[in-house]
Design an enzyme around this catalytic site. Sequence first.
Site, PDB file in Angstrom:
ATOM      1  CG  HIS A 193      98.217 -14.404  63.656  1.00  0.00           C
ATOM      2  ND1 HIS A 193      97.928 -13.087  63.430  1.00  0.00           N
ATOM      3  CD2 HIS A 193      97.028 -15.068  63.546  1.00  0.00           C
ATOM      4  CE1 HIS A 193      96.618 -12.942  63.203  1.00  0.00           C
ATOM      5  NE2 HIS A 193      96.068 -14.145  63.255  1.00  0.00           N
ATOM      6  NE  ARG A 203      93.834  -0.692  62.346  1.00  0.00           N
ATOM      7  CZ  ARG A 203      92.714  -1.128  62.895  1.00  0.00           C
ATOM      8  NH1 ARG A 203      92.057  -0.352  63.724  1.00  0.00           N
ATOM      9  NH2 ARG A 203      92.248  -2.333  62.637  1.00  0.00           N
ATOM     10  CB  THR A 263      87.551  -7.562  74.440  1.00  0.00           C
ATOM     11  OG1 THR A 263      87.312  -6.329  73.755  1.00  0.00           O
ATOM     12  CG2 THR A 263      88.293  -7.280  75.728  1.00  0.00           C
ATOM     13  CG  LEU A 271     111.356  -0.758  74.951  1.00  0.00           C
ATOM     14  CD1 LEU A 271     111.004   0.601  74.337  1.00  0.00           C
ATOM     15  CD2 LEU A 271     111.601  -1.759  73.812  1.00  0.00           C
ATOM     16  CG  ASP A 324      94.859  -4.490  61.019  1.00  0.00           C
ATOM     17  OD1 ASP A 324      94.632  -5.717  60.994  1.00  0.00           O
ATOM     18  OD2 ASP A 324      94.036  -3.640  60.659  1.00  0.00           O
ATOM     19  N   GLY A 325      97.058  -6.659  59.855  1.00  0.00           N
ATOM     20  CA  GLY A 325      97.367  -7.102  58.497  1.00  0.00           C
ATOM     21  C   GLY A 325      98.087  -8.440  58.398  1.00  0.00           C
ATOM     22  CB  SER A 373      90.077  -1.493  66.505  1.00  0.00           C
ATOM     23  OG  SER A 373      89.901  -1.374  65.123  1.00  0.00           O
ATOM     24  NE  ARG A 394      93.899  -6.893  55.966  1.00  0.00           N
ATOM     25  CZ  ARG A 394      93.744  -5.658  56.432  1.00  0.00           C
ATOM     26  NH1 ARG A 394      93.563  -4.659  55.599  1.00  0.00           N
ATOM     27  NH2 ARG A 394      93.755  -5.433  57.722  1.00  0.00           N
TER      28      ARG A 394
END
Length: 238
Positions: free
Chosen positions: A29, A180, A58, A123, A12-13, A188, A16
Amino acid sequence: MVIPNHVAIILDGNGRWAKKKGMPRTYGHIKGCDNLEKICGVAKDLGVKYLTVYAFSTENWKRSKEEVDGLMKLFRNYMKKCLKISAENKMRVRVIGDPTAFDEDLQQKIKELEEYSRQFDELHFQIALNYGSRDEIRRAVTALAEDVKRGELEPEGITEDTISGYLDTRGLPDPDLLIRTSGEERLSNFLMWQLAYTEFYFTDVEWPDFDKENFVKAIEKYNQRDRRYGGVKEESHV
Ligand code: FPP
């Protein structure tokens, strides 16, 4: 330091982070995507065996067309690039969520990456794309009901493990640690079934800036928690 076997991250973020720099959200992104590449290497070096990230929910279809188009372009490029990353990290990649909403070529790229990376197991990297926990459970219940209708399953025989076996994460262990970024403290609609006993770690750091040092800090915090009862303390029943 005990390294959690499975770490889940809500990325997230990005928006911003970009805004603060006077840049469009899509730039955030792109940088978030670069960071994801780095963090896969960090996770592997730290000895994390499973890493699951929330990249597109979604709900994210409701964002502006420009942003959604930018993300789809990013995912397309990433699936190709990820073939190399998976080989470098000996990393098996799985996509969780419902890919059928994506364009055919993106679905194909996802399949190719999953197929190619099956050979690796150092991994296990899960990318949640068009993922929502409620949607995952709905799809699981539909599949389960169909098996009951076909007589392949008795309703009385349905256990928690049976349900886990119908989820997108079937065969994977539940996360030990959820991180998060960017200050929000919500789930979420992410892995609601799988996170039942997971430790949560929230940080104000925005995803593009989340680095090895922040990752280690989260693991250190995880180590301070009491996990003796698999996350459920006896006292909590008093
Ligand atoms: C959240 O930031 C991030 C997303 C909705 C997209 C996450 C995508 C990436 C990290 C890109 C790469 C991923 C892959 C798998 C290629 P936000 O836009 O909600 O940020 P904000 O809360 O600051 O607006």
